[in-house]
Write a protein that holds these residues in place. Structure first.
Motif, PDB file in Angstrom:
ATOM      1  N   UNK A  27       0.840  -1.188   0.000  1.00  0.00           N
ATOM      2  CA  UNK A  27       0.000   0.000   0.000  1.00  0.00           C
ATOM      3  C   UNK A  27       0.879   1.243   0.000  1.00  0.00           C
ATOM      4  N   UNK A  28       0.938   1.942  -1.136  1.00  0.00           N
ATOM      5  CA  UNK A  28       1.763   3.128  -1.231  1.00  0.00           C
ATOM      6  C   UNK A  28       3.243   2.830  -1.158  1.00  0.00           C
ATOM      7  N   UNK A  29       3.626   1.539  -1.273  1.00  0.00           N
ATOM      8  CA  UNK A  29       5.016   1.121  -1.066  1.00  0.00           C
ATOM      9  C   UNK A  29       5.541   1.610   0.271  1.00  0.00           C
ATOM     10  N   UNK A  30       4.718   1.504   1.304  1.00  0.00           N
ATOM     11  CA  UNK A  30       5.100   1.934   2.651  1.00  0.00           C
ATOM     12  C   UNK A  30       5.502   0.733   3.492  1.00  0.00           C
ATOM     13  N   UNK A  31       6.593   0.902   4.235  1.00  0.00           N
ATOM     14  CA  UNK A  31       7.004  -0.083   5.236  1.00  0.00           C
ATOM     15  C   UNK A  31       7.116   0.643   6.569  1.00  0.00           C
ATOM     16  N   UNK A  32       6.924  -0.089   7.657  1.00  0.00           N
ATOM     17  CA  UNK A  32       6.809   0.541   8.970  1.00  0.00           C
ATOM     18  C   UNK A  32       8.102   0.429   9.768  1.00  0.00           C
ATOM     19  N   UNK A  33       8.533   1.567  10.299  1.00  0.00           N
ATOM     20  CA  UNK A  33       9.780   1.640  11.060  1.00  0.00           C
ATOM     21  C   UNK A  33       9.736   0.701  12.264  1.00  0.00           C
ATOM     22  N   UNK A  34      10.861   0.020  12.491  1.00  0.00           N
ATOM     23  CA  UNK A  34      10.985  -0.835  13.656  1.00  0.00           C
ATOM     24  C   UNK A  34      10.369  -2.211  13.523  1.00  0.00           C
ATOM     25  N   UNK A  35       9.698  -2.474  12.412  1.00  0.00           N
ATOM     26  CA  UNK A  35       9.094  -3.790  12.211  1.00  0.00           C
ATOM     27  C   UNK A  35       9.960  -4.638  11.277  1.00  0.00           C
ATOM     28  N   UNK A  36       9.762  -5.937  11.346  1.00  0.00           N
ATOM     29  CA  UNK A  36      10.448  -6.828  10.418  1.00  0.00           C
ATOM     30  C   UNK A  36       9.658  -6.847   9.117  1.00  0.00           C
ATOM     31  N   UNK A  37      10.242  -6.274   8.083  1.00  0.00           N
ATOM     32  CA  UNK A  37       9.531  -6.109   6.818  1.00  0.00           C
ATOM     33  C   UNK A  37      10.339  -6.749   5.688  1.00  0.00           C
ATOM     34  N   UNK A  38       9.633  -7.169   4.656  1.00  0.00           N
ATOM     35  CA  UNK A  38      10.310  -7.708   3.481  1.00  0.00           C
ATOM     36  C   UNK A  38       9.472  -7.422   2.238  1.00  0.00           C
ATOM     37  N   UNK A  39      10.153  -7.404   1.110  1.00  0.00           N
ATOM     38  CA  UNK A  39       9.516  -7.247  -0.193  1.00  0.00           C
ATOM     39  C   UNK A  39       9.642  -8.576  -0.922  1.00  0.00           C
ATOM     40  N   UNK A  40       8.528  -9.121  -1.363  1.00  0.00           N
ATOM     41  CA  UNK A  40       8.546 -10.403  -2.066  1.00  0.00           C
ATOM     42  C   UNK A  40       8.718 -10.173  -3.560  1.00  0.00           C
ATOM     43  N   UNK A  41       9.694 -10.882  -4.142  1.00  0.00           N
ATOM     44  CA  UNK A  41      10.018 -10.736  -5.559  1.00  0.00           C
ATOM     45  C   UNK A  41       9.713 -12.014  -6.318  1.00  0.00           C
ATOM     46  N   UNK A  42       9.467 -11.859  -7.606  1.00  0.00           N
ATOM     47  CA  UNK A  42       9.488 -12.969  -8.534  1.00  0.00           C
ATOM     48  C   UNK A  42      10.738 -12.836  -9.395  1.00  0.00           C
ATOM     49  N   UNK A  43      11.547 -13.884  -9.448  1.00  0.00           N
ATOM     50  CA  UNK A  43      12.663 -13.940 -10.395  1.00  0.00           C
ATOM     51  C   UNK A  43      12.147 -14.683 -11.612  1.00  0.00           C
ATOM     52  N   UNK A  44      12.130 -14.019 -12.748  1.00  0.00           N
ATOM     53  CA  UNK A  44      11.454 -14.523 -13.942  1.00  0.00           C
ATOM     54  C   UNK A  44      12.489 -14.941 -14.983  1.00  0.00           C
TER      55      UNK A  44
END
Length: 209
Positions: A27-44
């Motif tokens: 959502x809005x490319x937002x990540x939250x400070x202090x949390x464990x966050x990750x971006x999931x990718x597809x390698x094509x």
């Protein structure tokens, strides 16, 4: 988007056959400070044979300073297939960032052209109240379809916006004298209040009626 043109058996560089893409944008490319966050990718891999691909993420901050690269990993990607990977997001630093990817396979190394922008924020939706805040955003909500409008209002609320200024032309609700139609402004009000913000309508006469 890639457009690849070749003739017959002409060799096509692997950079034209292998790439990465976010699996689903946040959502809005937002990540939250202090949390464990990750971006999931597809390698094509669109090649007719499998490849072992090593992916590294490069991060620039808002001031275009290069941050330490992030090793995403090495993956066996099947022919004409997709492999899922996760990029850890450093949430110890707040601000806006650009994320680019470097790929390596079979002695070839390249940097993928498109950069992904994202932000690390402290989520502010529901923190404090509008009466004590002067933080608002000027909008033209009449231009946005409902789903897009609700998405944008949620992003603004997460960033701490408390007031939404809306341009309300009187001619849109009283197109014929004495007959009122509030559907459009009810829609806007619902989107703003649904994101726990307050509306400041500005009444205008910018329609001929």
């Amino acid at each position: 988007v890639r457009l690849v043109a070749d003739e017959g058996d002409a060799a096509v560089a692997l950079r034209e056959k292998i790439g990465v893409s976010p699996q689903k944008l946040r959502l809005g490319n937002l990540f939250f400070a202090g949390r464990e966050e990750k971006l999931t990718l597809n390698i094509i891999n669109t090649d007719a044979r499998p490849h072992r691909v090593t992916v590294q993420a490069h991060v620039l901050d808002w001031d275009h300073k290069q941050l330490p690269p992030v090793a995403v990993g090495t993956f066996d990607v099947p022919a004409g297939g997709v492999k899922e990977a996760a990029v850890p997001i450093d949430t110890s630093r707040r601000g806006t960032f650009r994320l680019a990817f470097e790929l390596h396979t079979e002695g070839q190394t390249w940097r993928q052209g498109a950069e992904l922008k994202y932000a690390v924020i402290v989520p502010m939706k529901g923190v404090g109240n509008a009466e004590d805040s002067m933080f608002g955003m000027n909008t033209h909500m009449e231009r946005e379809p409902t789903a897009h409008l609700a998405h944008n209002m949620e992003v603004l609320a997460l960033c701490g916006v408390k007031w939404i200024r809306g341009w309300w032309g009187w001619g849109m609700c009283e197109k014929e004298r004495g007959k009122y139609e509030w559907t459009e402004y009810d829609r806007q009000l619902a989107a703003v209040e649904g994101a726990q913000m307050r509306l400041m309508p500005i009444l205008l006469r910018y329609y001929p009626q």
